[in-house]
Motif scaffolding. Structure first.
Motif, short mmCIF file in Angstrom:
data_model
loop_
_atom_site.label_atom_id
_atom_site.label_comp_id
_atom_site.label_asym_id
_atom_site.label_seq_id
_atom_site.Cartn_x
_atom_site.Cartn_y
_atom_site.Cartn_z
N GLY A 199 35.15 22.93 93.13
CA GLY A 199 35.18 21.51 92.79
C GLY A 199 33.86 20.80 92.96
O GLY A 199 33.79 19.57 92.84
N HIS B 141 30.55 31.99 93.12
CA HIS B 141 31.21 31.52 94.31
C HIS B 141 30.91 32.46 95.47
O HIS B 141 30.93 32.10 96.62
CB HIS B 141 32.70 31.54 94.00
CG HIS B 141 33.49 30.62 94.85
ND1 HIS B 141 33.65 29.30 94.52
CD2 HIS B 141 34.15 30.82 95.99
CE1 HIS B 141 34.39 28.73 95.45
NE2 HIS B 141 34.71 29.62 96.35
N ILE C 171 30.88 13.22 88.08
CA ILE C 171 30.95 14.55 88.70
C ILE C 171 29.55 15.04 89.06
O ILE C 171 29.31 15.50 90.16
CB ILE C 171 31.61 15.58 87.76
CG1 ILE C 171 32.94 15.06 87.20
CG2 ILE C 171 31.81 16.91 88.47
CD1 ILE C 171 34.10 15.07 88.13
N GLY D 43 31.31 20.98 91.03
CA GLY D 43 30.74 20.55 89.74
C GLY D 43 29.96 21.62 89.01
O GLY D 43 29.25 21.33 88.05
N VAL E 255 33.59 12.56 83.72
CA VAL E 255 34.75 12.90 82.89
C VAL E 255 35.65 11.67 82.82
O VAL E 255 35.66 10.84 83.72
CB VAL E 255 35.57 14.09 83.45
CG1 VAL E 255 34.80 15.37 83.35
CG2 VAL E 255 36.03 13.82 84.88
N LYS F 11 34.56 17.15 76.42
CA LYS F 11 35.26 16.51 77.54
C LYS F 11 34.30 15.76 78.48
O LYS F 11 34.71 14.85 79.19
CB LYS F 11 36.01 17.61 78.30
CG LYS F 11 36.83 17.12 79.49
CD LYS F 11 37.56 18.28 80.16
CE LYS F 11 37.71 17.99 81.65
NZ LYS F 11 38.25 19.11 82.41
N PRO G 267 30.89 25.37 96.68
CA PRO G 267 32.33 25.41 96.90
C PRO G 267 33.12 24.96 95.67
O PRO G 267 32.55 24.38 94.74
CB PRO G 267 32.54 24.44 98.06
CG PRO G 267 31.36 23.51 98.02
CD PRO G 267 30.23 24.31 97.46
N LYS H 240 34.95 9.25 85.85
CA LYS H 240 34.68 9.71 87.21
C LYS H 240 33.39 10.51 87.18
O LYS H 240 33.26 11.47 86.40
CB LYS H 240 35.85 10.58 87.66
CG LYS H 240 35.66 11.21 89.03
CD LYS H 240 36.85 12.09 89.37
CE LYS H 240 36.58 12.91 90.63
NZ LYS H 240 37.55 13.99 90.81
N THR I 215 39.04 9.95 83.19
CA THR I 215 40.30 10.13 83.89
C THR I 215 41.18 8.92 83.61
O THR I 215 40.72 7.96 82.97
CB THR I 215 40.10 10.24 85.43
OG1 THR I 215 39.76 8.95 85.92
CG2 THR I 215 39.02 11.23 85.79
N GLN J 196 34.02 30.49 82.43
CA GLN J 196 34.87 30.87 83.57
C GLN J 196 36.27 31.25 83.07
O GLN J 196 36.87 32.20 83.56
CB GLN J 196 34.94 29.71 84.56
CG GLN J 196 35.69 30.05 85.84
CD GLN J 196 35.62 28.92 86.87
OE1 GLN J 196 35.06 27.85 86.61
NE2 GLN J 196 36.16 29.16 88.04
N1 LIG Z 1 39.85 15.31 83.81
C1 LIG Z 1 39.50 15.23 85.11
N2 LIG Z 1 40.00 14.25 85.90
C2 LIG Z 1 39.65 14.16 87.19
N3 LIG Z 1 38.83 15.02 87.81
C3 LIG Z 1 38.30 16.02 87.08
C4 LIG Z 1 38.62 16.19 85.70
N4 LIG Z 1 37.95 17.26 85.25
C5 LIG Z 1 37.26 17.76 86.31
N5 LIG Z 1 37.47 17.00 87.41
C6 LIG Z 1 36.93 17.23 88.76
O1 LIG Z 1 35.56 17.51 88.70
C7 LIG Z 1 35.19 18.27 89.83
C8 LIG Z 1 34.26 19.38 89.41
O2 LIG Z 1 34.95 20.36 88.67
P1 LIG Z 1 34.27 21.72 88.23
O3 LIG Z 1 35.22 22.49 87.41
O4 LIG Z 1 32.95 21.42 87.64
O5 LIG Z 1 34.07 22.43 89.65
P2 LIG Z 1 33.55 23.87 90.00
O6 LIG Z 1 32.44 23.71 90.95
O7 LIG Z 1 33.30 24.65 88.77
O8 LIG Z 1 34.77 24.49 90.81
P3 LIG Z 1 35.35 26.01 90.86
O9 LIG Z 1 34.56 26.73 91.89
O10 LIG Z 1 36.76 25.84 91.31
O11 LIG Z 1 35.23 26.60 89.49
C9 LIG Z 1 36.49 18.75 90.47
O12 LIG Z 1 36.71 18.00 91.62
C10 LIG Z 1 37.53 18.44 89.43
O13 LIG Z 1 38.76 18.14 90.01
#
Ligand SMILES: Nc1ncnc2c1ncn2[C@@H]1O[C@H](COP(=O)(O)OP(=O)(O)OP(=O)(O)O)[C@@H](O)[C@H]1O
Ligand SMILES: [Mg+2]
Lengths: 399, 252
Positions: free
Chosen positions: B43, B206, B22, B45, B13, B58, B41, B20, B15, B91
């Protein structure tokens, strides 16, 4: 606390506040120099394109053809002489513009819509004003008088070609429920400078809807003040500016009585090079206006590059004893997440955009709530979108 | 016959401090008739994976491939992916003010099928589906997701899943924020979908409780942008008792 209409008036007279938002008016034309464009109230307006209407263009004999339906009990007539003079200022209008003062002092044509007290009419009064010649500069005065406890809908539908200065005065009697819709669906060469002034009686409900989609320049000022406590004003607007078009709406709600309400919701879309919209929303809450509620909102959707949307909400508060006051203004492009959501269900990009724009206006059309106009308004939005270069890709929205 | 094949997928993504990363190489194949659960967990991804499959602007795919029955999904636009048979239950479903649910569903169905659905059966289908998901018929006149409660939004996603009937569906935490009754209703909807022929399902969650109602064939543990472990349904039970700790520690 109980407030009678009488002590409100005396309180008002006692304190003559002059608002920063709205210069004191005058009925005397000589008190109003022709605007030069630097005045606060004219600074957004392309005066050069107004064909002198804001200054000293001759008010020639009207070539606009006017017709209407007459629901039973309503009087609609072109009036002149003593009767016409007697109708000037029925809204309490004291003009703050030269054209306003000129229309009230020298206008040759007056169209009266008179709804007597207690009359409730379900069928809307539709007044058609069909312009025939944009080369003729003309002016008109339209007093709309609604008696106490009456209920009515009046639609002023402007089409065709004209160069028109206009004052619409609305007197909403105590307890009346009134909707006034002004549709500016002009041809491309029309110029329309119009001032709507309304006085809202005690416990009355006034709804005003400005729909501006056609014309080279449309500028409307829609003002409201109150004649007693308990009145409410719902000020709605829908506009759509295309290439080269200038559409400007000024709103002024003067809360000059306690326990009055106002709500404003204006929404616009812009597309094409040089499309320009202006929205100025002024709300004044005077010292006397304890316990009032006001909220105003303007949203603009910018569909292509090269457009400009100005949006300026102003709240001036002279009393601490209000119930609620707020405003919001937002101008933006399509919401990527909305487009993504729709497209993730298989809907093509252009179709998704169309849905979002229709959605943006649908809510407002529902609020306008004049069934006879619903379809027309939806068609207007659809037609505007047809003209559009929706196919121009947006970097943000293409993946 | 349909297969969604994800190979060594890298996604980043934008930033403020530059891109960054992911997703750091995700490989996963979902064949028809298979139910895969991805657990991980906050965050880690999971949503990034879901959005990347659906094509959210995005996210930038920087490496790897995604194919559906051999077709290059990454080369398709968002709407083409949906028309090819992919579906993402989000989600956080998006509100679209002023667009009614019925108009939205009809437009989507028309786009997916390439022709307008037959009016009479369609209205019945919509009402029947809403009813099965415990959504009042009045929802069809409301604006898409506007003012819906969290649970109503999720049930609306599953209504779309049933009506649009894709080949492969990705459900991103459809279970979170649901009370137990709503969870049952949603699970039944998902099970009706997977009972259809040739359906693939990727269930991102989750919590293990939804796996009591939707039985996965495979469970993947997702940590720090990668699949850290995989196994059968028993892996879910192990996660239930032990959590993600050991994987998270191993990933650092
Ligand atoms: N625009 C951004 N800038 C910086 N980090 C980002 C951005 N968008 C997403 N992230 C980071 O990417 C990582 C993965 O996010 P993601 O939403 O895929 O997690 P997730 O596993 O679905 O989490 P959750 O269980 O909370 O839904 C997170 O650490 C999030 O902070
Ligand atoms: Mg997530």
């Amino acid at each position: 606390m109980t407030v009678t209409a009488d002590n409100v008036t005396s309180a008002l007279e006692a304190e003559k506040v002059s608002s920063h938002l709205h210069p004191e008016g005058s009925l005397d034309v000589n008190d109003h120099p022709a605007p030069n464009g630097r005045e606060e109230i004219w600074r957004f307006t392309p005066l050069k394109r107004l064909r002198g209407l804001a200054a000293d263009a001759e008010f020639q004999a009207s070539t606009t053809e006017t017709s209407w339906n007459t629901p039973e009990g309503v009087r609609i007539a072109n009036v002149s002489g003593e009767e016409a003079r007697g109708l000037r200022g029925i809204s309490g209008l004291v003009p703050n513009t030269r054209f306003g003062a000129r229309v009230l002092s020298e206008v040759p044509s007056t169209l009266l819509v008179d709804v007597p007290s207690d009359l409730e009419i379900a069928e809307p009064v539709i007044v058609d004003l069909v312009g025939k010649d944009a080369g003729v500069t003309e002016a008109g005065h339209i007093p709309l008088r609604f008696g106490a406890h009456s209920s009515a809908v009046v639609v002023l539908r402007h089409t065709g070609s004209a160069s028109m200065a206009q004052v619409v005065e609305v007197a909403v009697g105590d307890g009346a429920r009134v909707t006034v819709v002004s549709l500016q669906d002009w041809a491309d060469d029309a110029v329309h400078l119009t001032h709507h002034e309304a006085v809202v009686g005690r416990d009355a409900e006034y709804k005003h809807a400005a729909i501006s989609v056609g014309g080279d320049v449309v500028r409307m000022d829609s003002n409201v003040h109150y004649d007693g406590p308990g009145g409410s004003a719902n000020m709605l607007g829908l506009y759509f500016a295309d290439e080269g078009q200038h559409i400007e709406h000024h709103l002024y709600v003067d809360h000059d009585a306690p326990h009055t309400n106002s709500n404003a919701n204006y929404r616009g879309a812009l597309q094409g090079e040089g499309a320009h919209t202006v929205w100025i929303g002024n709300v004044l809450i005077r010292k006397v206006a304890a316990g009032i509620n006001t909220y105003e909102e303007n949203r603009n959707l910018v569909l292509t590059d090269g457009c400009q949307a100005d949006s300026v909400p102003n709240l001036e508060i002279e009393t601490g004893e209000i119930e609620g006051a707020g405003h919001a203004s937002a101008t933006g492009r399509f919401d990527d997440n909305q487009l993504f959501y729709l497209r993730s269900r298989g809907i093509e990009e252009n179709e998704a955009r169309r849905l979002v724009v229709h959605g943006f206006f649908n809510d407002l059309i529902r609020q306008i709530g004049v069934e006879a106009l619903d379809e027309k308004l939806r068609d207007i939005v659809a037609d505007e979108l047809e003209k559009n270069v929706l196919d121009i890709p947006f970097e943000a929205a293409t993946n | 016959m349909s297969t969604l094949e994800i190979k060594d997928l890298h996604v980043s993504v934008k930033t403020e401090d530059g891109p960054k990363e992911i997703l750091k190489g995700v490989t996963l194949t979902i064949k028809d008739g298979e139910i895969h659960a991805i657990m991980g967990p906050n965050g880690s991804g999971k949503s990034t994976l879901a959005y990347s499959i659906a094509g959210h602007p995005k996210y930038d795919v920087t490496g790897g491939t995604v194919t559906l029955d051999g077709e290059d999904v990454l080369a398709m636009s968002v709407d083409e992916r949906a028309r090819a048979g992919l579906f993402l239950a989000m989600q956080y479903p998006v509100e679209v003010p002023g667009v009614s649910v019925s108009n939205f569903l009809r437009t989507a169905k028309t786009a997916i099928d390439g022709e307008a659905p037959k009016l009479r059966t369609w209205v019945k289908d919509v009402n029947g589906t809403l009813e099965k998901l415990d959504l009042d018929a009045s929802f069809s006149t409301r604006s898409v997701n506007e003012g819906f409660s969290g649970g109503e939004k999720k049930r609306h996603e599953i209504a779309q899943l049933e009506l649009l009937d894709p080949k492969v569906a990705v459900l991103d935490e459809t279970d979170s924020g649901l009370d137990i009754d709503a969870l049952k209703v949603v699970s039944e909807g998902v099970n009706r979908f997977t009972e259809g022929a040739d359906k693939g399902l990727l269930l991102i969650t989750h919590y293990t409780r939804i796996l009591r109602y939707i039985k996965p064939d495979f469970v993947h543990v997702f940590v720090n942008g990668r699949i850290a472990d995989q196994g059968g349904p028993e892996l879910a039970d192990q996660l239930e008792s032990e959590g993600y700790d050991k994987y998270v520690k191993a990933a650092v």
